[in-house]
Design an enzyme around this catalytic site. Structure first.
Site, short mmCIF file in Angstrom:
data_model
loop_
_atom_site.label_atom_id
_atom_site.label_comp_id
_atom_site.label_asym_id
_atom_site.label_seq_id
_atom_site.Cartn_x
_atom_site.Cartn_y
_atom_site.Cartn_z
N SER A 247 27.05 26.57 -1.21
CA SER A 247 27.52 26.47 0.18
C SER A 247 26.93 27.62 0.99
O SER A 247 26.28 28.51 0.45
CB SER A 247 29.05 26.53 0.22
OG SER A 247 29.47 27.87 0.11
N LYS A 248 27.21 27.56 2.28
CA LYS A 248 26.67 28.58 3.19
C LYS A 248 27.03 30.00 2.73
O LYS A 248 26.30 30.94 2.97
CB LYS A 248 27.25 28.38 4.58
CG LYS A 248 26.48 27.36 5.38
CD LYS A 248 26.97 27.35 6.81
CE LYS A 248 26.48 26.11 7.52
NZ LYS A 248 27.17 25.84 8.75
N ARG A 249 28.19 30.11 2.10
CA ARG A 249 28.62 31.44 1.66
C ARG A 249 27.69 32.05 0.60
O ARG A 249 27.64 33.24 0.40
CB ARG A 249 30.06 31.38 1.11
CG ARG A 249 31.10 31.77 2.15
CD ARG A 249 32.47 31.40 1.67
NE ARG A 249 32.64 29.96 1.69
CZ ARG A 249 33.29 29.26 0.78
NH1 ARG A 249 33.82 29.86 -0.25
NH2 ARG A 249 33.42 27.96 0.88
N ASP A 250 26.98 31.17 -0.12
CA ASP A 250 26.10 31.67 -1.17
C ASP A 250 24.74 32.11 -0.65
O ASP A 250 23.90 32.60 -1.40
CB ASP A 250 25.87 30.57 -2.22
CG ASP A 250 27.18 30.07 -2.78
OD1 ASP A 250 27.96 30.90 -3.22
OD2 ASP A 250 27.40 28.85 -2.75
N GLY A 251 24.49 31.91 0.63
CA GLY A 251 23.18 32.25 1.18
C GLY A 251 22.77 31.14 2.11
O GLY A 251 23.56 30.30 2.49
#
Ligand code: GLU
Length: 461
Positions: free
Chosen positions: A239-243
């Site tokens: 997800s966006k949180r991972d990069g």
């Protein structure tokens, strides 16, 4: 002939996982001298917009995957879908359902309270009476009532779906006439001659419905390859949180298309333990049957490592052009060859290259205190003065080795360790510790600028 497609819904940007499916589809088509087509699935008008379509096309341009022929837009194919809806109605393979929203709600509630799967109960399937007034009907397809649907998947093997567990007579056109997702995907894949469907396995649950549409319309069923998702290092869907998930963010961060494609091809596919694949090798070796059955793990270090490899192997004139897109103009710099040779060995991204190059080309405006305290002890200034005097009279200074030679004479004649001159000189040149060799730095900025930086340091430190 193998025909594959990439069929994004334009809901935002091109997702990195989407690009991987596109790459797999492209490679498989081209491996077989076939065609790779692009279809924009923009039927859901509330969610789709033209900006998103443009963003997807722009990302494709950047990455350099060319599609064959014109782009197909689902939003322009209403007539086609309508024709097939009418055909199914005429053949008795689909029917109008006049159930109101309230009736649907109450059916759902009853099923939930009986702990049954919520599903349409087929009440209009064989309806022959007078339709209720004031209800615009939806169109439902007659799905099988029992038995199994088998999906032959080139990655996962055969997957058997029990009709009673997953299906009902699903809607193929809404009350306003708009066709639904699974219906149009199956029609388009069939009409566009797609015979290998490679897509994320988040679509696996749609496949039985699409097979029902293929069968109702008498179309050939393609080969399916449902690609397992990309996970983060904790085993969760990326997800966006991972990069970054937006492909164009990778451009912004200074990744090369070649590196990104190499990274993506290895996310879920392998060929022995080979990590680096030229595009030609990917084309020659890729087969969707070799895609892993389990999810792949996204790993930033791997991407950085690949990017560093591709930067190192990019010719300098290409780098000059690429760096221009990051607002760094080197075309008229006379020492750009030395500069790029040095920096491309030390950079993981083009953005890092820009930073490191600026650290050399920009005259330092301040000096790192720690570095100063470490380097400017004892005789440091006297040594710099000595070096400066020799530099002023030296001639024919071009290469790093010319400067190296000059530094060495100071080291030898003063009988000092290399660090005694190297450290203060480095601080004078770039304002801090770290960076490429000082002889290279001096060769890049030239004699005059080297002298001026030494003077600045002697005055200001
Ligand atoms: N439009 C779908 C998506 O963007 C893909 C459909 C498909 O590949 O069948 O997720």
């Amino acid at each position: 002939m193998t025909v594959t497609r990439f069929a994004p819904s334009p809901t935002g940007y091109l997702h990195i996982g989407g690009l991987r499916t596109a790459l797999f589809s492209y490679l498989w088509a081209k491996h077989n001298d076939g065609k790779f087509v692009l279809r924009i699935e923009d039927t859901d008008r509330s969610r789709n917009n033209e900006d998103a379509t443009r963003a997807i096309i722009k990302a494709f341009d950047w990455i350099g995957l060319a599609h064959d022929g014109e782009i197909t837009y689902q939003s322009q194919r209403d007539e086609i879908y309508k024709k097939y809806i009418d055909q199914l109605l005429d053949e008795g393979k689909a029917y109008r359902c006049y159930m109101s929203c309230q009736e649907l709600d109450s059916l759902r509630e009853t099923q939930m309270s009986n702990k049954e799967r919520t599903r349409y109960d087929g009440r209009y399937r064989d309806f022959e009476g007078t339709p209720p007034e004031g209800v615009e009907p939806v169109i439902r397809i007659k799905a099988p009532l029992s038995g199994t649907i088998r999906v032959k998947d080139g990655i996962k093997g055969e997957i058997v779906f029990n009709v009673e567990d997953i299906l009902d007579d699903f809607i193929i056109a809404r009350s306003d006439g708009a066709p639904t997702y699974n219906f149009v995907v199956a029609i388009d894949d069939a009409l566009m001659g797609i015979n290998s469907v490679i897509r994320g396995d988040d679509h696996l649950s749609n496949t039985p419905k699409q097979i029902i549409v293929y069968e109702a319309l008498g179309f050939d069923i393609p080969e399916f390859y449902h690609v397992p998702m990309i996970h983060n290092e904790n085993g969760k869907k990326l997800s966006k949180r991972d990069g970054a998930t937006d492909v164009m963010m990778y451009k912004e961060m200074g990744y090369l298309p070649k590196a990104l494609l190499n990274f993506l091809v290895r996310l879920g596919w392998s060929h022995g333990d080979q990590e680096i694949f030229s595009f030609e090798e990917m084309l020659a070796l890729f087969n969707p049957k070799d895609i892993n059955k389990s999810a792949s793990i996204y790993n930033t270090e791997k991407l950085d490592w690949l990017n560093a490899h591709y930067i190192k192997n990019t010719p300098n004139d290409t780098l000059v052009k690429l760096l221009q897109e990051y607002d760094l103009v080197l075309s008229s710099h006379d020492k750009k060859e030395i500069l790029l040779d040095v920096i491309k060995e030390r950079s993981k991204t083009l953005v890092e290259m820009v930073t490191q190059i600026k650290e050399i080309l920009d005259t330092p405006t301040q000096y790192d205190t720690k570095a100063v305290n470490k380097a400017f002890k004892g005789e440091a200034k006297a040594i710099l003065e000595d070096f400066k005097a020799r530099l002023m009279t030296a001639e024919a200074l071009h290469l790093p080795s010319d400067y190296h030679h000059l530094v060495e004479t100071v080291v030898t004649e003063r009988e000092i360790g290399f660090g005694k001159i190297g450290q203060p000189l480095r601080v004078a040149l770039v304002g801090k510790m770290g960076g490429p060799g000082i002889d290279s730095i001096m060769a890049i900025i030239g004699k005059e600028e080297t002298l001026s930086r030494i003077d600045n340091a002697l005055e200001n430190i």
